[in-house]
Design a protein around this motif. Structure first.
Motif, PDB file in Angstrom:
ATOM      1  N   UNK A 130       7.061  28.180  25.305  1.00 47.31           N
ATOM      2  CA  UNK A 130       6.595  29.513  25.681  1.00 47.31           C
ATOM      3  C   UNK A 130       5.103  29.669  25.424  1.00 47.31           C
ATOM      4  N   UNK A 131       4.618  29.082  24.322  1.00 44.22           N
ATOM      5  CA  UNK A 131       3.190  29.153  24.030  1.00 44.22           C
ATOM      6  C   UNK A 131       2.389  28.451  25.116  1.00 44.22           C
ATOM      7  N   UNK A 132       2.873  27.275  25.522  1.00 45.50           N
ATOM      8  CA  UNK A 132       2.157  26.554  26.602  1.00 45.50           C
ATOM      9  C   UNK A 132       2.164  27.353  27.896  1.00 45.50           C
ATOM     10  N   UNK A 133       3.360  27.916  28.198  1.00 47.99           N
ATOM     11  CA  UNK A 133       3.467  28.698  29.430  1.00 47.99           C
ATOM     12  C   UNK A 133       2.541  29.906  29.347  1.00 47.99           C
ATOM     13  N   UNK A 134       2.596  30.618  28.205  1.00 45.58           N
ATOM     14  CA  UNK A 134       1.752  31.803  28.049  1.00 45.58           C
ATOM     15  C   UNK A 134       0.269  31.433  28.049  1.00 45.58           C
ATOM     16  N   UNK A 135      -0.047  30.288  27.470  1.00 44.36           N
ATOM     17  CA  UNK A 135      -1.449  29.845  27.496  1.00 44.36           C
ATOM     18  C   UNK A 135      -1.888  29.582  28.931  1.00 44.36           C
ATOM     19  N   UNK A 136      -1.000  28.918  29.678  1.00 42.20           N
ATOM     20  CA  UNK A 136      -1.332  28.650  31.100  1.00 42.20           C
ATOM     21  C   UNK A 136      -1.456  29.970  31.853  1.00 42.20           C
TER      22      UNK A 136
END
Length: 183
Positions: A130-136
């Motif tokens: 989720x962090x990666x997705x939210x960062x993207x």
């Protein structure tokens, strides 16, 4: 001189009588003294005998009391030993039961710990994803926001140009109208 000799003889007789009386008195005193000593000796022997009997009785009582005390101590020790053995047996049973209970609890807790660790790893993986997705998405949103700002600026510029063109047209029209009115 005869009288003196008679006195002398009388004195010798008196002396010899006195000696005999003294011997007799001494003999009777010696006999009485021996009887008194014998009586004291017999009394002493009797008192010693009585004391020996009393000491023997006291020693016997003491031995009996000591024997009873030893027996009571042994009985008490035996009772303590039985109580200790009973408590050890009960303690051993309680220990076994407690050990089984604790081992069961440990196994349950270890299983729960493994489940919690698995959930933790799953949650950390989800959070990382989720962090990666939210960062993207954040990056994309920042890009979109930049594009929107540029578009807004461009639209404002176009609006300002259109307003200016409109003002110019209105002013031209007003001049035309004014000019037409004047004509």
């Amino acid at each position: 001189v005869k009288a003196l000799s008679l006195y002398s003889n009388d004195i010798d007789k008196i002396r010899s009588l006195m000696k005999n009386q003294i011997k007799d008195i001494q003999g009777s005193y010696t006999t009485e003294l021996n009887a008194i000593e014998k009586s004291f000796y017999n009394d002493r022997e009797e008192a010693i005998g009585n004391q020996r009997k009393e000491i023997c009785n006291l020693l016997e009582k003491s031995d009996n009391l000591e024997t009873k005390r030893i027996q009571l101590d042994q009985d008490r020790d035996n009772n303590f030993q039985r109580d200790i053995a009973k408590l050890q047996e009960e303690g051993s049973e309680e220990h076994k039961t407690l050990k089984i209970t604790l081992e069961t609890d440990i196994n349950k807790l270890e299983h729960e710990l493994e489940e919690i660790r698995a959930k933790y790893h799953l949650n950390t993986d989800k959070l990382d994803y989720n962090f990666r997705i939210l960062s993207e998405r954040d990056g994309e949103n920042i890009e979109t926001a930049k594009r929107q700002k540029k578009r807004i600026l461009k639209t404002k510029d176009e609006l300002n140009c259109a307003i200016e063109d409109h003002h110019q047209c209105v002013s031209k029209e007003e001049r035309k109208i004014k000019h037409l009115k004047e004509d």
